[in-house]
Design an enzyme around this catalytic site. Structure first.
Site, short mmCIF file in Angstrom:
data_model
loop_
_atom_site.label_atom_id
_atom_site.label_comp_id
_atom_site.label_asym_id
_atom_site.label_seq_id
_atom_site.Cartn_x
_atom_site.Cartn_y
_atom_site.Cartn_z
N GLU A 1 -49.75 18.77 12.28
CA GLU A 1 -50.82 17.78 12.27
C GLU A 1 -52.04 18.23 11.47
O GLU A 1 -52.93 17.42 11.18
CB GLU A 1 -51.22 17.44 13.70
CG GLU A 1 -50.15 16.62 14.42
CD GLU A 1 -50.53 16.28 15.86
OE1 GLU A 1 -51.39 16.97 16.43
OE2 GLU A 1 -49.95 15.32 16.39
N GLU B 1 -33.90 32.06 22.21
CA GLU B 1 -35.14 32.76 22.55
C GLU B 1 -34.92 34.17 23.08
O GLU B 1 -35.87 34.86 23.40
CB GLU B 1 -35.91 31.95 23.59
CG GLU B 1 -35.23 31.86 24.94
CD GLU B 1 -36.06 31.09 25.95
OE1 GLU B 1 -36.33 31.66 27.02
OE2 GLU B 1 -36.43 29.94 25.68
#
Length: 272
Positions: A81, A112
């Site tokens: 953004e 992960e």
């Protein structure tokens, strides 16, 4: 070390399936309302991280977010953004998620669990001592994030962290740790809820304050936003009219489109 994982503690609410919809929503809202107050207690730590990020960005460095699952997605979201909101390069703020872009939509098994993979993914961007790396992990234990911060710190790169458990292993490898403890989740262990909300709010603070600090906002306006649709063209046109005194909407709109941003158009009008 015996880590107390408040993020994994049992919810204080029982038998959720027996609650009415309104009861569920009221209880979730009650829990959410505690998040901002928890963050408020850590504003000095957040401020210290923002200040070093501003310093490094102004010196030609970059900001990296790295995480897995919800934490990784939030980091990628905040990074993505920055270009449309502040008109910066997509290479200035970079979000890295365990499992790559596919993990934005799907759970990637075991992505992960490797410390080595975290550093390998970060190292693909050739980080330097000009950069800042912020690890995001609700548990504060995610190996992918831990490995990246550990190696980055060893390389002399500034590190930060956003976690939701106290005294976490990840914080130990962060020069600027932020530990916002929001307590047990409404659904036990569902850190996409309060923990995710806390991380999102903190990321909003970090990127917004940093971008203001490096001059990407004028007054309270997004003068560097990318003009990518009719809504933003209209907003930018009105902003330009307000700032320059131009009364002709179409003239201001043409200038905005020609120069690509309010900021650039303002520079031109000052030269005329």
């Amino acid at each position: 070390m015996n880590l107390e994982k408040t993020t994994e503690m049992p919810s204080k609410y029982r038998h959720l399936e027996k609650m009415s919809t309104v009861e569920l929503l009221n209880n979730i809202n009650t829990e959410d309302a505690t998040v901002a107050e928890s963050i408020k207690q850590h504003l000095p730590q957040i401020g210290n991280l923002v200040n070093i990020i501003k310093e490094r960005l102004l010196s030609g460095g970059r900001l990296f977010y790295i995480g897995a699952g919800t934490s990784g997605r939030l980091g990628v979201l905040d990074a993505s953004e920055c270009p449309p909101t502040f008109g910066v390069s997509s290479h200035l703020v970079i979000g890295i998620i365990a499992g790559g872009d596919k993990a934005l939509r799907f759970g990637i098994e075991n992505a992960e669990d490797s410390e080595q993979l975290g550093w390998a993914d970060l190292n693909n961007y050739e980080p330097t001592q000009k950069d800042v790396v912020v690890g995001i992990a609700a548990s504060g234990t995610t190996p992918y994030v831990l490995g990246a911060l550990k190696q980055a710190q060893k390389m002399g790169i500034v590190t930060g962290s956003i976690v939701c458990n106290p005294n976490s292993p990840i914080s130990a490898f962060a020069d600027f740790p932020i530990e916002v403890v929001v307590g047990p989740e409404f659904i036990t262990g569902s850190t996409r809820m309060k923990s995710g909300t806390a991380q999102k709010l903190i990321l909003n603070m970090i990127s917004t304050a940093a971008m203001i600090g490096i001059g990407r906002v004028d007054d309270n306006k997004m003068v560097n936003m990318q003009i990518t649709n009719q809504k933003l063209i209209d907003r930018g046109t009105k902003m330009l009219m307000d700032r320059t005194g131009i009364e002709d909407y179409e003239k201001a709109k043409a200038m905005l489109i020609r120069y690509g941003s309010v900021q650039e158009a303002l520079k031109i009008t000052k030269q005329l």
